[in-house]
Design a protein around this motif. Structure first.
Motif, PDB file in Angstrom:
ATOM      1  N   VAL A   1       0.961  -1.132  -0.194  1.00  0.00           N
ATOM      2  CA  VAL A   1      -0.139   0.054  -0.068  1.00  0.00           C
ATOM      3  C   VAL A   1       0.842   1.267  -0.053  1.00  0.00           C
ATOM      4  O   VAL A   1       1.969   1.317   0.824  1.00  0.00           O
ATOM      5  CB  VAL A   1      -0.744   0.133   0.995  1.00  0.00           C
ATOM      6  CG1 VAL A   1      -1.491   1.229   1.325  1.00  0.00           C
ATOM      7  CG2 VAL A   1      -1.833  -1.191   1.237  1.00  0.00           C
ATOM      8  N   SER A   2       0.707   1.992  -0.791  1.00  0.00           N
ATOM      9  CA  SER A   2       1.287   3.495  -0.992  1.00  0.00           C
ATOM     10  C   SER A   2       0.361   4.656  -0.689  1.00  0.00           C
ATOM     11  O   SER A   2      -0.761   4.383  -0.849  1.00  0.00           O
ATOM     12  CB  SER A   2       2.029   3.563  -2.228  1.00  0.00           C
ATOM     13  OG  SER A   2       1.063   3.862  -3.186  1.00  0.00           O
ATOM     14  N   LEU A   3       1.107   5.490   0.124  1.00  0.00           N
ATOM     15  CA  LEU A   3      -0.024   6.739   0.283  1.00  0.00           C
ATOM     16  C   LEU A   3       0.410   7.919  -0.753  1.00  0.00           C
ATOM     17  O   LEU A   3       0.811   9.195  -0.245  1.00  0.00           O
ATOM     18  CB  LEU A   3       0.528   7.191   1.883  1.00  0.00           C
ATOM     19  CG  LEU A   3       0.167   6.430   2.939  1.00  0.00           C
ATOM     20  CD1 LEU A   3       0.490   7.002   4.183  1.00  0.00           C
ATOM     21  CD2 LEU A   3      -1.335   5.986   2.842  1.00  0.00           C
ATOM     22  N   GLU A   4       0.197   7.491  -2.048  1.00  0.00           N
ATOM     23  CA  GLU A   4       0.394   8.413  -3.228  1.00  0.00           C
ATOM     24  C   GLU A   4      -0.746   9.229  -3.084  1.00  0.00           C
ATOM     25  O   GLU A   4      -1.591   9.144  -3.201  1.00  0.00           O
ATOM     26  CB  GLU A   4       0.332   7.496  -4.521  1.00  0.00           C
ATOM     27  CG  GLU A   4       0.842   8.138  -5.530  1.00  0.00           C
ATOM     28  CD  GLU A   4       0.732   7.486  -6.940  1.00  0.00           C
ATOM     29  OE1 GLU A   4       0.775   7.768  -7.909  1.00  0.00           O
ATOM     30  OE2 GLU A   4       1.435   6.363  -6.903  1.00  0.00           O
ATOM     31  N   GLY A   5      -0.349  10.451  -3.350  1.00  0.00           N
ATOM     32  CA  GLY A   5      -1.290  11.663  -3.337  1.00  0.00           C
ATOM     33  C   GLY A   5      -1.426  12.313  -2.157  1.00  0.00           C
ATOM     34  O   GLY A   5      -2.040  12.979  -1.871  1.00  0.00           O
ATOM     35  N   ALA A   6      -0.917  11.677  -0.666  1.00  0.00           N
ATOM     36  CA  ALA A   6      -1.146  12.039   0.374  1.00  0.00           C
ATOM     37  C   ALA A   6      -0.097  13.488   0.757  1.00  0.00           C
ATOM     38  O   ALA A   6       0.839  13.853  -0.231  1.00  0.00           O
ATOM     39  CB  ALA A   6      -0.638  11.191   1.475  1.00  0.00           C
ATOM     40  N   VAL A   7      -0.682  14.391   1.626  1.00  0.00           N
ATOM     41  CA  VAL A   7      -0.263  15.803   1.841  1.00  0.00           C
ATOM     42  C   VAL A   7      -0.068  15.773   3.224  1.00  0.00           C
ATOM     43  O   VAL A   7      -1.164  15.804   3.947  1.00  0.00           O
ATOM     44  CB  VAL A   7      -0.581  16.726   0.978  1.00  0.00           C
ATOM     45  CG1 VAL A   7      -0.425  18.155   1.227  1.00  0.00           C
ATOM     46  CG2 VAL A   7      -1.174  16.581  -0.387  1.00  0.00           C
ATOM     47  N   MET A   8       1.111  16.164   3.812  1.00  0.00           N
ATOM     48  CA  MET A   8       1.290  16.583   5.177  1.00  0.00           C
ATOM     49  C   MET A   8       0.762  17.920   5.472  1.00  0.00           C
ATOM     50  O   MET A   8       1.248  18.776   4.890  1.00  0.00           O
ATOM     51  CB  MET A   8       3.048  16.416   5.565  1.00  0.00           C
ATOM     52  CG  MET A   8       3.187  16.363   7.170  1.00  0.00           C
ATOM     53  SD  MET A   8       2.130  15.171   7.984  1.00  0.00           S
ATOM     54  CE  MET A   8       3.161  13.844   7.932  1.00  0.00           C
ATOM     55  N   THR A   9      -0.086  18.012   6.364  1.00  0.00           N
ATOM     56  CA  THR A   9      -0.425  19.351   6.882  1.00  0.00           C
ATOM     57  C   THR A   9      -0.414  19.433   8.446  1.00  0.00           C
ATOM     58  O   THR A   9       0.313  18.713   8.927  1.00  0.00           O
ATOM     59  CB  THR A   9      -2.142  19.517   6.602  1.00  0.00           C
ATOM     60  OG1 THR A   9      -2.725  18.368   7.209  1.00  0.00           O
ATOM     61  CG2 THR A   9      -2.680  19.079   5.294  1.00  0.00           C
ATOM     62  N   GLU A  10      -0.630  20.640   8.834  1.00  0.00           N
ATOM     63  CA  GLU A  10      -0.351  20.733  10.106  1.00  0.00           C
ATOM     64  C   GLU A  10      -1.245  20.004  11.186  1.00  0.00           C
ATOM     65  O   GLU A  10      -0.949  19.891  12.205  1.00  0.00           O
ATOM     66  CB  GLU A  10      -0.643  22.353  10.489  1.00  0.00           C
ATOM     67  CG  GLU A  10      -1.929  23.053  10.489  1.00  0.00           C
ATOM     68  CD  GLU A  10      -2.297  23.414   8.964  1.00  0.00           C
ATOM     69  OE1 GLU A  10      -3.573  23.601   8.706  1.00  0.00           O
ATOM     70  OE2 GLU A  10      -1.446  23.624   8.290  1.00  0.00           O
ATOM     71  N   ASN A  11      -2.664  19.501  10.561  1.00  0.00           N
ATOM     72  CA  ASN A  11      -3.394  18.672  11.374  1.00  0.00           C
ATOM     73  C   ASN A  11      -2.939  17.208  11.278  1.00  0.00           C
ATOM     74  O   ASN A  11      -3.198  16.511  12.208  1.00  0.00           O
ATOM     75  CB  ASN A  11      -4.639  18.863  10.744  1.00  0.00           C
ATOM     76  CG  ASN A  11      -5.463  20.060  10.960  1.00  0.00           C
ATOM     77  OD1 ASN A  11      -4.995  20.973  11.909  1.00  0.00           O
ATOM     78  ND2 ASN A  11      -6.415  20.340  10.358  1.00  0.00           N
ATOM     79  N   GLY A  12      -2.048  16.834  10.550  1.00  0.00           N
ATOM     80  CA  GLY A  12      -1.547  15.570  10.254  1.00  0.00           C
ATOM     81  C   GLY A  12      -1.486  15.090   8.732  1.00  0.00           C
ATOM     82  O   GLY A  12      -1.506  16.163   7.940  1.00  0.00           O
ATOM     83  N   LEU A  13      -1.479  13.826   8.391  1.00  0.00           N
ATOM     84  CA  LEU A  13      -1.350  13.400   7.141  1.00  0.00           C
ATOM     85  C   LEU A  13      -2.693  13.441   6.387  1.00  0.00           C
ATOM     86  O   LEU A  13      -3.636  12.770   6.835  1.00  0.00           O
ATOM     87  CB  LEU A  13      -0.794  12.250   7.072  1.00  0.00           C
ATOM     88  CG  LEU A  13      -0.614  11.643   5.555  1.00  0.00           C
ATOM     89  CD1 LEU A  13       0.511  12.527   4.945  1.00  0.00           C
ATOM     90  CD2 LEU A  13      -0.093  10.097   5.595  1.00  0.00           C
ATOM     91  N   SER A  14      -2.930  14.207   5.180  1.00  0.00           N
ATOM     92  CA  SER A  14      -4.399  14.203   4.683  1.00  0.00           C
ATOM     93  C   SER A  14      -4.310  13.239   3.259  1.00  0.00           C
ATOM     94  O   SER A  14      -3.421  13.570   2.361  1.00  0.00           O
ATOM     95  CB  SER A  14      -4.794  15.560   4.084  1.00  0.00           C
ATOM     96  OG  SER A  14      -5.670  15.708   3.529  1.00  0.00           O
ATOM     97  N   TYR A  15      -4.846  12.366   3.528  1.00  0.00           N
ATOM     98  CA  TYR A  15      -4.916  11.216   2.334  1.00  0.00           C
ATOM     99  C   TYR A  15      -6.449  11.015   2.015  1.00  0.00           C
ATOM    100  O   TYR A  15      -7.276  10.351   2.885  1.00  0.00           O
ATOM    101  CB  TYR A  15      -4.337   9.919   2.843  1.00  0.00           C
ATOM    102  CG  TYR A  15      -4.177   8.831   1.977  1.00  0.00           C
ATOM    103  CD1 TYR A  15      -3.684   8.976   0.694  1.00  0.00           C
ATOM    104  CD2 TYR A  15      -4.780   7.477   2.299  1.00  0.00           C
ATOM    105  CE1 TYR A  15      -3.541   8.020  -0.296  1.00  0.00           C
ATOM    106  CE2 TYR A  15      -4.714   6.649   1.204  1.00  0.00           C
ATOM    107  CZ  TYR A  15      -3.976   6.806   0.016  1.00  0.00           C
ATOM    108  OH  TYR A  15      -3.969   5.771  -0.783  1.00  0.00           O
ATOM    109  N   LYS A  16      -6.878  11.385   0.904  1.00  0.00           N
ATOM    110  CA  LYS A  16      -7.960  11.088   0.083  1.00  0.00           C
ATOM    111  C   LYS A  16      -9.182  11.739   1.187  1.00  0.00           C
ATOM    112  O   LYS A  16     -10.292  11.325   1.472  1.00  0.00           O
ATOM    113  CB  LYS A  16      -8.476   9.558  -0.030  1.00  0.00           C
ATOM    114  CG  LYS A  16      -7.473   8.952  -0.999  1.00  0.00           C
ATOM    115  CD  LYS A  16      -7.895   7.643  -1.243  1.00  0.00           C
ATOM    116  CE  LYS A  16      -7.140   6.752  -2.125  1.00  0.00           C
ATOM    117  NZ  LYS A  16      -7.564   5.409  -2.387  1.00  0.00           N
ATOM    118  N   GLY A  17      -8.868  12.972   1.621  1.00  0.00           N
ATOM    119  CA  GLY A  17      -9.829  13.604   2.367  1.00  0.00           C
ATOM    120  C   GLY A  17      -9.820  13.132   3.578  1.00  0.00           C
ATOM    121  O   GLY A  17     -10.884  13.797   4.529  1.00  0.00           O
TER     122      GLY A  17
END
Length: 94
Positions: free
Chosen positions: A7-23
């Motif tokens: 499983v990859s977290l492709e498309g995930a973005v690190m934000t100040e709240n945590g890791l944002s993945y698929k919303g």
């Protein structure tokens, strides 16, 4: 041979709240998750792609997604069985 899904977290973005993945905001794994095959490394932190809040999954006992733990044994050395299932088995004569 067992098939291992990667499983990859492709498309995930690190934000100040945590890791944002698929919303969904994902939290880093907890210490109890160490050794699980589902963990994925992202920018130096480990995340569980199966459950966004791993700490809450462990709050009620053992995480049902964990690949590194077995069913709990009680003091007699037997696997714990759901009492409702046990009563139904007894009623059927098993």
């Amino acid at each position: 041979m067992a098939k291992k899904n990667t499983v990859s977290l492709e498309g995930a973005v690190m934000t100040e709240n945590g890791l944002s993945y698929k919303g969904v905001i994902m939290e880093p794994v907890v210490e109890k998750c160490e050794g699980c095959d589902r963990m994925v490394d992202f920018e130096g932190q480990n995340f569980c792609p199966t459950y966004a809040q791993p700490a809450r999954k462990w709050a009620g006992g053992v995480c049902n997604f964990a690949t590194h733990v077995r069913a709990e044994m009680d003091k007699g050395g037997k696997v714990k069985i759901n009492p409702l299932k046990a009563s139904k088995r007894a009623a059927r004569g098993r």
